[in-house]
Design a protein around this motif. Structure first.
Motif, PDB file in Angstrom:
ATOM      1  N   LEU A   1       0.849  -1.166  -0.082  1.00 14.60           N
ATOM      2  CA  LEU A   1      -0.018   0.029   0.048  1.00 14.60           C
ATOM      3  C   LEU A   1       0.729   1.313  -0.110  1.00 14.60           C
ATOM      4  N   LYS A   2       1.834   1.238   0.548  1.00 13.17           N
ATOM      5  CA  LYS A   2       2.920   2.451   0.756  1.00 13.17           C
ATOM      6  C   LYS A   2       3.534   2.630  -0.486  1.00 13.17           C
ATOM      7  N   ALA A   3       3.775   1.668  -1.249  1.00 16.07           N
ATOM      8  CA  ALA A   3       4.286   1.710  -2.677  1.00 16.07           C
ATOM      9  C   ALA A   3       3.327   2.146  -3.697  1.00 16.07           C
ATOM     10  N   VAL A   4       2.037   1.605  -3.422  1.00 17.30           N
ATOM     11  CA  VAL A   4       1.098   2.138  -4.303  1.00 17.30           C
ATOM     12  C   VAL A   4       0.915   3.601  -4.061  1.00 17.30           C
ATOM     13  N   ALA A   5       0.752   4.422  -2.772  1.00 19.58           N
ATOM     14  CA  ALA A   5       0.667   5.705  -2.349  1.00 19.58           C
ATOM     15  C   ALA A   5       1.782   6.583  -3.085  1.00 19.58           C
ATOM     16  N   GLN A   6       3.108   5.917  -3.025  1.00 13.77           N
ATOM     17  CA  GLN A   6       4.210   6.560  -3.471  1.00 13.77           C
ATOM     18  C   GLN A   6       4.186   6.836  -5.082  1.00 13.77           C
TER      19      GLN A   6
ATOM     20  N   THR B   1      -5.787   2.911 -16.613  1.00 11.48           N
ATOM     21  CA  THR B   1      -5.737   3.685 -17.768  1.00 11.48           C
ATOM     22  C   THR B   1      -4.610   3.605 -18.652  1.00 11.48           C
ATOM     23  N   CYS B   2      -3.483   3.553 -18.352  1.00 16.08           N
ATOM     24  CA  CYS B   2      -2.249   3.077 -18.913  1.00 16.08           C
ATOM     25  C   CYS B   2      -1.384   2.604 -18.028  1.00 16.08           C
ATOM     26  N   ASP B   3      -0.010   2.311 -18.513  1.00 13.72           N
ATOM     27  CA  ASP B   3       0.875   2.016 -17.767  1.00 13.72           C
ATOM     28  C   ASP B   3       1.427   2.876 -16.569  1.00 13.72           C
ATOM     29  N   THR B   4       0.909   4.248 -16.778  1.00  8.66           N
ATOM     30  CA  THR B   4       1.335   5.115 -15.630  1.00  8.66           C
ATOM     31  C   THR B   4       0.311   5.833 -15.042  1.00  8.66           C
ATOM     32  N   THR B   5      -1.027   5.221 -15.472  1.00  6.14           N
ATOM     33  CA  THR B   5      -2.103   5.737 -14.499  1.00  6.14           C
ATOM     34  C   THR B   5      -3.009   4.770 -14.135  1.00  6.14           C
ATOM     35  N   HIS B   6      -3.166   4.672 -13.005  1.00  3.98           N
ATOM     36  CA  HIS B   6      -4.236   3.429 -12.513  1.00  3.98           C
ATOM     37  C   HIS B   6      -4.942   3.993 -11.171  1.00  3.98           C
ATOM     38  N   CYS B   7      -5.854   3.307 -10.772  1.00  3.18           N
ATOM     39  CA  CYS B   7      -6.583   3.738  -9.499  1.00  3.18           C
ATOM     40  C   CYS B   7      -5.692   2.790  -8.631  1.00  3.18           C
ATOM     41  N   ILE B   8      -6.298   2.978  -7.224  1.00  2.00           N
ATOM     42  CA  ILE B   8      -5.518   2.158  -6.205  1.00  2.00           C
ATOM     43  C   ILE B   8      -5.473   0.854  -6.427  1.00  2.00           C
ATOM     44  N   ALA B   9      -6.335   0.082  -6.593  1.00  6.29           N
ATOM     45  CA  ALA B   9      -6.312  -1.488  -6.905  1.00  6.29           C
ATOM     46  C   ALA B   9      -5.420  -1.484  -8.169  1.00  6.29           C
ATOM     47  N   GLY B  10      -5.551  -0.774  -9.189  1.00  8.79           N
ATOM     48  CA  GLY B  10      -4.797  -0.980 -10.254  1.00  8.79           C
ATOM     49  C   GLY B  10      -3.168  -0.891 -10.172  1.00  8.79           C
ATOM     50  N   TRP B  11      -3.032   0.203  -9.373  1.00  6.03           N
ATOM     51  CA  TRP B  11      -1.547   0.282  -9.062  1.00  6.03           C
ATOM     52  C   TRP B  11      -1.028  -0.924  -8.285  1.00  6.03           C
TER      53      TRP B  11
ATOM     54  N   LEU C   1      -4.143  -7.922  -2.300  1.00  8.08           N
ATOM     55  CA  LEU C   1      -2.875  -7.572  -2.494  1.00  8.08           C
ATOM     56  C   LEU C   1      -2.786  -6.309  -1.396  1.00  8.08           C
ATOM     57  N   LEU C   2      -3.534  -5.522  -1.074  1.00  7.81           N
ATOM     58  CA  LEU C   2      -3.755  -4.370  -0.155  1.00  7.81           C
ATOM     59  C   LEU C   2      -4.428  -4.533   1.049  1.00  7.81           C
ATOM     60  N   GLY C   3      -5.269  -5.294   1.128  1.00 11.95           N
ATOM     61  CA  GLY C   3      -6.067  -5.495   2.558  1.00 11.95           C
ATOM     62  C   GLY C   3      -7.242  -4.448   2.438  1.00 11.95           C
ATOM     63  N   THR C   4      -8.153  -4.698   3.834  1.00 16.68           N
ATOM     64  CA  THR C   4      -9.575  -4.378   3.865  1.00 16.68           C
ATOM     65  C   THR C   4      -9.574  -2.806   3.873  1.00 16.68           C
ATOM     66  N   GLU C   5      -8.590  -2.376   4.673  1.00 15.05           N
ATOM     67  CA  GLU C   5      -8.554  -0.910   4.766  1.00 15.05           C
ATOM     68  C   GLU C   5      -8.731   0.000   3.439  1.00 15.05           C
ATOM     69  N   ALA C   6      -7.612  -0.458   2.675  1.00 15.32           N
ATOM     70  CA  ALA C   6      -7.540   0.138   0.977  1.00 15.32           C
ATOM     71  C   ALA C   6      -8.601  -0.204   0.529  1.00 15.32           C
ATOM     72  N   HIS C   7      -9.312  -1.378   0.575  1.00 17.59           N
ATOM     73  CA  HIS C   7     -10.579  -1.655  -0.256  1.00 17.59           C
ATOM     74  C   HIS C   7     -11.508  -0.479  -0.019  1.00 17.59           C
TER      75      HIS C   7
ATOM     76  N   TYR D   1     -11.586   2.313  -0.139  1.00 19.20           N
ATOM     77  CA  TYR D   1     -11.313   3.395  -0.861  1.00 19.20           C
ATOM     78  C   TYR D   1     -11.338   3.175  -2.485  1.00 19.20           C
ATOM     79  N   PHE D   2     -11.506   1.810  -2.848  1.00 20.63           N
ATOM     80  CA  PHE D   2     -11.414   1.548  -3.996  1.00 20.63           C
ATOM     81  C   PHE D   2     -12.615   2.269  -5.049  1.00 20.63           C
ATOM     82  N   TYR D   3     -13.636   2.803  -4.556  1.00 16.70           N
ATOM     83  CA  TYR D   3     -14.547   3.332  -5.216  1.00 16.70           C
ATOM     84  C   TYR D   3     -14.761   4.885  -4.848  1.00 16.70           C
ATOM     85  N   ALA D   4     -13.669   5.304  -4.200  1.00 10.85           N
ATOM     86  CA  ALA D   4     -13.585   6.604  -3.928  1.00 10.85           C
ATOM     87  C   ALA D   4     -13.355   7.640  -5.121  1.00 10.85           C
ATOM     88  N   ASP D   5     -13.523   8.881  -4.968  1.00 11.21           N
ATOM     89  CA  ASP D   5     -13.166   9.964  -6.095  1.00 11.21           C
ATOM     90  C   ASP D   5     -11.747  10.109  -6.161  1.00 11.21           C
ATOM     91  N   ASN D   6     -11.065  10.656  -6.927  1.00 18.78           N
ATOM     92  CA  ASN D   6      -9.766  11.175  -6.864  1.00 18.78           C
ATOM     93  C   ASN D   6      -9.188  11.803  -5.786  1.00 18.78           C
TER      94      ASN D   6
END
Length: 216
Positions: free
Chosen positions: A134-139, A155-165, A190-196, A198-203
């Motif tokens: 999750l920290k790596a995703v955040a970075q 979206t592409c190799d350099t743009t994803h949502c939280i789960a996509g990253w 991969l990320l756990g329930t806390e991150a989940h 926010y999977f449908y949160a806005d940007n």
């Protein structure tokens, strides 16, 4: 569904589970069961394909090995329910209460769990290193203004949502999990329930959460 008819179906199903001659497996395929009270009911191995159980109370119910493909369980109470081995493909579990539910070996491919409460749920096979992932995703997601897009898994190799990253960073493992379980469940594993949550949160909300991850 008429309450008396439902009681008869449940009674016959109980006899079927006990191996009695006059028992009949519960077939509630496509049934309208909105808001029904099935607390503690034994529907193990029942057929509930496409049933509407929105707002139903299934707390403590036994749904092990049940066929729940495409079932509508929006806002249902499934706290403490046994869903081990259940087939929940394409199930709609938005806003469902799954606290303490047993999801061991449940098939959640392409199920929608947005807003579901998964606190203390068992059998989800969360990665041991989920906090580090999750920290790596955040970075990565906060590295630039266009690195995070919550409207799409990828979206592409350099743009994803939280789960996509998370899936992208996991490489071959992420691709395999996504193919087998779908994007949402792969990200959850991969990320756990806390991150989940926010999977449908806005940007904006997602960025705020990811900043808190880095500041933790």
């Amino acid at each position: 569904m008429d309450p008396d008819k439902l009681r008869d179906i449940l009674a016959a199903h109980k006899r079927w589970l006990n191996g009695e001659a006059d028992g009949v497996r519960a077939n509630l395929r496509g049934a309208n069961l909105i808001g029904v009270d099935l607390r503690g009911a034994n529907l193990s191995d029942a057929n509930l394909i496409g049933a509407n159980l929105r707002d139903a109370n299934l707390s403590g119910a036994n749904l092990s090995d049940a066929n729940l493909i495409g079932v509508d369980l929006r806002d249902a109470n499934l706290s403490g329910a046994d869903l081990s081995g259940a087939d929940l493909r394409d199930a709609y579990l938005r806003g469902a209460d799954l606290r303490g539910a047993n999801l061991s070996d449940a098939d959640l491919r392409d199920a929608n769990l947005s807003g579901a409460d998964l606190a203390y749920a068992r059998g989800l096979h969360i990665a041991d290193d989920a906090p580090q992932r999750l920290k790596a995703v955040a970075q990565a997601a906060l590295a630039s203004d266009d690195a995070l897009e919550m409207d799409c898994w990828h979206t592409c190799d350099t743009t994803h949502c939280i789960a996509g990253w998370a899936i992208h960073q996991a490489g071959a493992l992420g691709c395999l999990l996504e193919q087998v379980h779908g994007s949402e469940i792969a990200g959850l594993m991969l990320l756990g329930t806390e991150a989940h949550r926010y999977f449908y949160a806005d940007n904006d909300e997602a960025r705020e959460f990811l900043r808190s991850v880095l500041n933790d």
